[in-house]
Design a protein around this motif. Structure first.
Motif, short mmCIF file in Angstrom:
data_model
loop_
_atom_site.label_atom_id
_atom_site.label_comp_id
_atom_site.label_asym_id
_atom_site.label_seq_id
_atom_site.Cartn_x
_atom_site.Cartn_y
_atom_site.Cartn_z
N UNK B 285 0.80 -1.22 0.00
CA UNK B 285 0.00 0.00 0.00
C UNK B 285 0.84 1.27 0.00
N UNK B 295 -3.12 11.11 -6.80
CA UNK B 295 -4.34 10.77 -6.08
C UNK B 295 -4.98 12.03 -5.50
N UNK B 298 -6.83 13.89 -8.10
CA UNK B 298 -8.08 13.24 -8.47
C UNK B 298 -9.17 13.45 -7.44
N UNK B 299 -8.75 13.45 -6.16
CA UNK B 299 -9.73 13.48 -5.08
C UNK B 299 -9.82 14.83 -4.39
N UNK B 300 -9.28 15.87 -5.01
CA UNK B 300 -9.26 17.20 -4.40
C UNK B 300 -8.56 17.19 -3.04
N UNK B 301 -7.48 16.45 -2.96
CA UNK B 301 -6.75 16.38 -1.70
C UNK B 301 -6.65 14.95 -1.24
N UNK B 302 -5.72 14.70 -0.36
CA UNK B 302 -5.53 13.33 0.13
C UNK B 302 -5.19 13.38 1.61
N UNK B 303 -5.90 12.56 2.37
CA UNK B 303 -5.64 12.51 3.81
C UNK B 303 -4.41 11.63 4.04
N UNK B 307 -5.54 5.76 3.02
CA UNK B 307 -6.20 4.45 3.08
C UNK B 307 -6.91 4.17 4.40
#
Lengths: 143, 391
Positions: B285, B295, B298-303, B307
């Motif tokens: 991962x 990513x 694509x997702x307007x940001x990533x935490x 996952x």
């Protein structure tokens, strides 16, 4: 309405290397067309698809995930597709439980010679996802 | 524990209970001590107070200190007992007769682990009891322990609701030790005593020579159990149904999970999560900055760490089918995520697909390990012939 028409879903199509992929080859030989936004994802056997792969695709940007492999009784490894069916049942139940659109995941058997069935499934799934619209999970940054 | 004895355990249990008068905790320890003395048992694996006496740990022990420190009915579940059993026998059977004292949920998890070969039941004597529930670890450590202990002791025999018990304990519908080699029956004893009920041939052998009167009141006990069970089943259904409403949909689910800190404690303490290397802790991962940036785009940001949802949902697909609702996950959560409720809900629904109940019987295979030729048609998408014509 216009906006929805323009929406091109991102779709992953999990195919086993025996029947699923064979179906796509037959479809090619028969000159049957299917939507080009569908990305085939070849695996040794549908039984090798861990639901986590599907979840990851759905969380990270896919709008739909279809799975096709050998019909029950035809699995190259004897029982992989039966196991796949159990896993898909659990996955769909979980998605349903948490209201995460279990209909974005499809399981339909496609035999090696069934080119028509393959192309039909691809197109039908594509239209089905277009109707459902964008996957809300894929748009979130807090996942 | 012999697997072949499992099938007729209900009949055995109904007829042959031995009524013992006195305080259950003391008498049970004396009973174990007697078995150790007569060499019918050579070791016991059970919780005992640790040195500071404010908590419990699992010890594999003989006679030394058994009567002073061991507690068959601890008010908290520090380590899930099935994990302790798995540590003992993961690499092969115990070669000395060993008794293990388990809560009902620990017993069920032990049976689940035996099915997937993480526990070897040979030479183990499983003993379980009517569990009133357990306090959340945090509450027990920070609260008035004396008061909590007293309240717990009072609930042991009175079958009253344990106040302040963990969320999953208050909706537990499998609270008796049925299925163990020896069942300690507290419900219906009205604080005067308890029953020792054999659940297998092995249990019967060990109970030979125990002095007590015949089991005249066992029927009253059965009645009390079935009443309480019906009550709990109703409560469980209602609680889980209304909980489901609060977590349904991406928005609600992410709100509940948002405080998660990705520590993966819940999976580490889970008795069913036995994998030596967890997929979610693995390199599979991890990805490069480039991929993360994509990513994020694509997702307007990533935490980060990423996952979060994948971990919880993924873990559910892996183990919810064997989840025994023991609540160990929630005890270990530092961020107050209602993990045990989420997994109980997931488990209830996935288990229902296969009409499976984890820990019910050794003979019942884990659904992932078997299949039927004709089943689960509802989960397949039916093929509409000539679909292309409709376009």
């Amino acid at each position: 309405m216009d906006e929805k028409k323009e929406f091109t879903p991102s779709i992953i199509y999990g195919l086993c290397s025996w029947c699923g992929t064979g179906g796509s080859e037959t479809a090619g030989a028969m000159h049957l067309q299917y939507a080009d936004n569908i990305r085939p994802f070849r695996v040794p056997c549908t039984g090798a698809i861990d639901p986590v792969y599907i979840l990851r695709a759905l969380i990270e940007g896919a709008d739909g995930f279809a799975v096709s492999g050998c019909h029950p009784g035809d699995c190259h490894f004897d029982s992989g597709n039966y196991r796949a069916r159990r896993r898909m049942a659990v996955l769909k139940t979980l998605l349903e439980t948490f209201g995460l659109d279990s209909e974005r995941v499809w399981l339909r058997w496609v035999g090696h010679g069934e080119g028509k069935r393959f192309a039909d499934t691809a197109n039908e799934f594509n239209d089905h996802i277009k109707k459902m619209g964008k996957n809300p999970l894929a748009q979130r940054r807090d996942t | 524990m012999a697997a072949t004895n499992k099938a007729n355990m209900d009949e055995v249990g109904m007829n042959k209970g031995i009524w013992v008068e006195g305080r259950a905790k003391k008498k049970v320890l004396e009973f174990l001590n007697g078995l150790l003395n007569s060499k019918k048992l050579e070791a016991v694996l059970m919780p005992a107070t640790n040195r500071t006496k404010d908590s419990y740990s699992w010890f594999l022990m003989g006679k030394d200190g058994l009567l002073e420190s061991a507690d068959p009915f601890p008010p908290v579940m520090t380590t899930q007992g099935a994990r302790a059993v798995s540590y003992l026998t993961k690499k092969g059977r115990a070669w000395k007769k060993t008794a293990v004292l388990l809560r009902p949920c620990e017993l069920r998890a032990t049976i689940e682990l035996a099915k997937i070969r993480q526990v070897e039941l040979e030479n183990l004597v499983l003993i379980s009891f009517d569990c009133p529930g357990a306090y959340p670890l945090e509450k027990y450590f920070n609260g008035d322990q004396k008061k909590l202990d007293e309240a717990f002791d009072a609930c042991l025999s009175k079958q009253a609701e344990l106040e302040g018990a963990r969320a999953v304990c208050s909706i537990c519908n499998r609270f008796t030790g049925r299925g163990a080699d020896i069942e300690i029956g507290l419900i219906g004893g009205e604080a005067k005593g308890f029953w020792l009920i054999p659940g297998s041939r092995e249990g019967e052998d060990l109970l030979e020579g125990v002095t007590g009167s015949a089991s005249h009141k066992l029927e009253a006990r059965e009645k009390a159990i079935s009443e309480l069970r019906a009550q709990r089943e109703e409560k469980r259904k209602q609680t889980l149904d209304s909980f489901q409403e609060t977590v349904k949909g991406p928005e609600n689910l992410m709100r509940v999970l948002s405080s998660c800190i990705n520590c993966h404690n819940c999976s580490r303490v889970c008795p069913i999560c036995f994998c030596r290397e967890c997929y979610f802790d693995s390199k599979a991962l991890s990805s490069e900055a480039d991929a993360m940036l994509q990513r994020a785009q694509r997702k307007n940001g990533l935490r980060l760490p990423p996952d979060l949802l994948l971990f919880h949902l993924g873990r559910m697909t892996h183990m919810s089918i064997s989840c025994v609702s023991c609540g160990a996950c929630e005890d270990a959560c530092p961020a107050d995520v209602p993990v045990s409720m989420l997994f109980s809900l997931a488990g209830r629904n996935t288990q229902a697909v296969f009409e499976y109940e984890p820990g019910r019987s050794l003979e019942e295979a884990v659904p992932y390990t078997v299949f039927k030729f004709e089943e689960l048609k509802d989960f397949e998408a039916p093929y509409i012939k000539e679909y292309s014509k409709e376009q």
